[in-house]
Design a protein around this motif. Structure first.
Motif, PDB file in Angstrom:
ATOM      1  N   UNK A  25       6.479   1.588   7.463  1.00  0.00           N
ATOM      2  CA  UNK A  25       7.582   2.091   8.076  1.00  0.00           C
ATOM      3  C   UNK A  25       7.132   3.710   8.505  1.00  0.00           C
ATOM      4  N   UNK A  26       7.539   4.265   9.530  1.00  0.00           N
ATOM      5  CA  UNK A  26       7.235   5.789   9.794  1.00  0.00           C
ATOM      6  C   UNK A  26       8.056   6.642   9.151  1.00  0.00           C
ATOM      7  N   UNK A  27       7.936   6.743   7.854  1.00  0.00           N
ATOM      8  CA  UNK A  27       8.581   7.635   6.923  1.00  0.00           C
ATOM      9  C   UNK A  27       7.583   8.604   6.320  1.00  0.00           C
ATOM     10  N   UNK A  28       7.770   9.442   5.585  1.00  0.00           N
ATOM     11  CA  UNK A  28       6.908  10.178   4.806  1.00  0.00           C
ATOM     12  C   UNK A  28       6.367   9.343   3.690  1.00  0.00           C
ATOM     13  N   UNK A  29       6.692   8.512   3.269  1.00  0.00           N
ATOM     14  CA  UNK A  29       6.275   7.790   2.097  1.00  0.00           C
ATOM     15  C   UNK A  29       5.225   6.888   2.650  1.00  0.00           C
ATOM     16  N   UNK A  30       4.771   6.763   4.209  1.00  0.00           N
ATOM     17  CA  UNK A  30       3.658   6.172   4.493  1.00  0.00           C
ATOM     18  C   UNK A  30       2.295   6.883   4.277  1.00  0.00           C
ATOM     19  N   UNK A  31       2.533   8.181   4.229  1.00  0.00           N
ATOM     20  CA  UNK A  31       1.183   8.843   4.176  1.00  0.00           C
ATOM     21  C   UNK A  31       0.620   8.833   2.813  1.00  0.00           C
ATOM     22  N   UNK A  32       0.897   8.772   1.737  1.00  0.00           N
ATOM     23  CA  UNK A  32       0.409   8.526   0.450  1.00  0.00           C
ATOM     24  C   UNK A  32       0.055   6.950   0.460  1.00  0.00           C
ATOM     25  N   UNK A  33       0.816   6.206   0.991  1.00  0.00           N
ATOM     26  CA  UNK A  33       0.691   4.797   1.026  1.00  0.00           C
ATOM     27  C   UNK A  33      -0.741   4.430   1.794  1.00  0.00           C
ATOM     28  N   UNK A  34      -0.949   5.212   2.861  1.00  0.00           N
ATOM     29  CA  UNK A  34      -2.100   5.232   3.685  1.00  0.00           C
ATOM     30  C   UNK A  34      -3.279   5.610   2.902  1.00  0.00           C
ATOM     31  N   UNK A  35      -3.209   6.672   2.472  1.00  0.00           N
ATOM     32  CA  UNK A  35      -4.282   7.268   1.535  1.00  0.00           C
ATOM     33  C   UNK A  35      -4.874   6.264   0.345  1.00  0.00           C
ATOM     34  N   UNK A  36      -3.992   5.730  -0.298  1.00  0.00           N
ATOM     35  CA  UNK A  36      -4.201   4.811  -1.651  1.00  0.00           C
ATOM     36  C   UNK A  36      -4.895   3.491  -0.749  1.00  0.00           C
ATOM     37  N   UNK A  37      -4.139   2.973   0.189  1.00  0.00           N
ATOM     38  CA  UNK A  37      -4.837   1.887   0.907  1.00  0.00           C
ATOM     39  C   UNK A  37      -6.205   2.021   1.284  1.00  0.00           C
ATOM     40  N   UNK A  38      -6.254   2.992   2.178  1.00  0.00           N
ATOM     41  CA  UNK A  38      -7.663   3.445   2.502  1.00  0.00           C
ATOM     42  C   UNK A  38      -8.724   3.486   1.393  1.00  0.00           C
ATOM     43  N   UNK A  39      -8.463   4.284   0.419  1.00  0.00           N
ATOM     44  CA  UNK A  39      -9.274   4.629  -0.691  1.00  0.00           C
ATOM     45  C   UNK A  39      -9.600   3.239  -1.572  1.00  0.00           C
ATOM     46  N   UNK A  40      -8.398   2.400  -1.664  1.00  0.00           N
ATOM     47  CA  UNK A  40      -8.708   1.098  -2.399  1.00  0.00           C
ATOM     48  C   UNK A  40      -9.541   0.266  -1.608  1.00  0.00           C
ATOM     49  N   UNK A  41      -9.353   0.414  -0.186  1.00  0.00           N
ATOM     50  CA  UNK A  41     -10.088  -0.820   0.456  1.00  0.00           C
ATOM     51  C   UNK A  41     -11.564  -0.423   0.662  1.00  0.00           C
ATOM     52  N   UNK A  42     -11.960   0.852   0.752  1.00  0.00           N
ATOM     53  CA  UNK A  42     -13.263   1.316   0.888  1.00  0.00           C
ATOM     54  C   UNK A  42     -14.065   1.101  -0.395  1.00  0.00           C
ATOM     55  N   UNK A  43     -13.136   1.404  -1.663  1.00  0.00           N
ATOM     56  CA  UNK A  43     -14.015   1.390  -2.948  1.00  0.00           C
ATOM     57  C   UNK A  43     -14.067  -0.093  -3.270  1.00  0.00           C
ATOM     58  N   UNK A  44     -13.094  -0.880  -2.918  1.00  0.00           N
ATOM     59  CA  UNK A  44     -12.934  -2.314  -3.384  1.00  0.00           C
ATOM     60  C   UNK A  44     -13.980  -3.236  -2.471  1.00  0.00           C
ATOM     61  N   UNK A  45     -14.389  -2.575  -1.369  1.00  0.00           N
ATOM     62  CA  UNK A  45     -15.298  -3.203  -0.391  1.00  0.00           C
ATOM     63  C   UNK A  45     -16.774  -2.718  -0.844  1.00  0.00           C
ATOM     64  N   UNK A  46     -16.699  -1.930  -1.465  1.00  0.00           N
ATOM     65  CA  UNK A  46     -17.983  -1.215  -1.895  1.00  0.00           C
ATOM     66  C   UNK A  46     -18.691  -0.365  -0.593  1.00  0.00           C
ATOM     67  N   UNK A  47     -18.007   0.212   0.107  1.00  0.00           N
ATOM     68  CA  UNK A  47     -18.390   0.547   1.300  1.00  0.00           C
ATOM     69  C   UNK A  47     -19.401   2.027   0.853  1.00  0.00           C
ATOM     70  N   UNK A  48     -20.486   1.949   1.351  1.00  0.00           N
ATOM     71  CA  UNK A  48     -21.586   3.164   0.981  1.00  0.00           C
ATOM     72  C   UNK A  48     -21.170   4.400   1.698  1.00  0.00           C
ATOM     73  N   UNK A  49     -20.139   5.262   1.047  1.00  0.00           N
ATOM     74  CA  UNK A  49     -19.859   6.454   1.510  1.00  0.00           C
ATOM     75  C   UNK A  49     -20.122   7.522   0.411  1.00  0.00           C
TER      76      UNK A  49
END
Length: 151
Positions: A25-49
């Protein structure tokens, strides 16, 4: 989040390659949710960054989701984040239903806001990537940044 269809038999994929989409939802809570989801995804997939590139991507998604929540929520009750990882690059895109195409304007020194897209452009450029804004077929927009992977 779901992964995109597997590439055809003629295209060799690395295990971390794919496309993922999540919506909030387009609410302030979306910002930390997006950060966590991106971080967890990239780490979980072992993307070489490299760590600095990962932190840059987290800041980029924070800025883009914040802009969508602040400026597009009237016409866009939800915000979508699409993460694409390909051969040698990662792309983070934020999509909303508002037609306005923002421009990265230089903010006056006394302003406390208005520098988010400048920051996105600077982080992306420093990582050797590119960013842009495109219209969607539904009349909204998608703002994206793509950076190279450390292979």
């Amino acid at each position: 989040m779901t992964e995109a269809p597997v590439a055809d038999e003629f295209t060799a994929r690395r295990p971390y390659e794919g496309v993922w989409r999540f919506t909030a939802p387009a609410r302030d809570s979306a910002v930390p949710q997006a950060r966590r989801a991106l971080r967890d995804l990239l780490r979980g997939q072992r993307v070489p960054l490299q760590d600095d590139v990962l932190h840059g991507l987290l800041l980029i998604v924070s800025e883009l989701v914040t802009n969508a929540v602040r400026h597009a929520a009237v016409l866009s009750p939800s915000v979508s984040v699409v993460v694409s990882v390909g051969d040698g690059w990662v792309r983070v895109a934020v999509e909303d239903n508002h037609p306005y195409r923002p421009k990265a304007l230089v903010a006056a020194e006394e302003q406390t806001g208005g520098r988010g897209l400048l920051l996105v452009k600077a982080i992306t450029a420093e990582a050797g990537g590119v960013c842009d804004v495109e219209q969607t077929v539904t009349g909204g927009k998608v703002i994206w940044a793509a950076v190279p992977l450390a292979l």
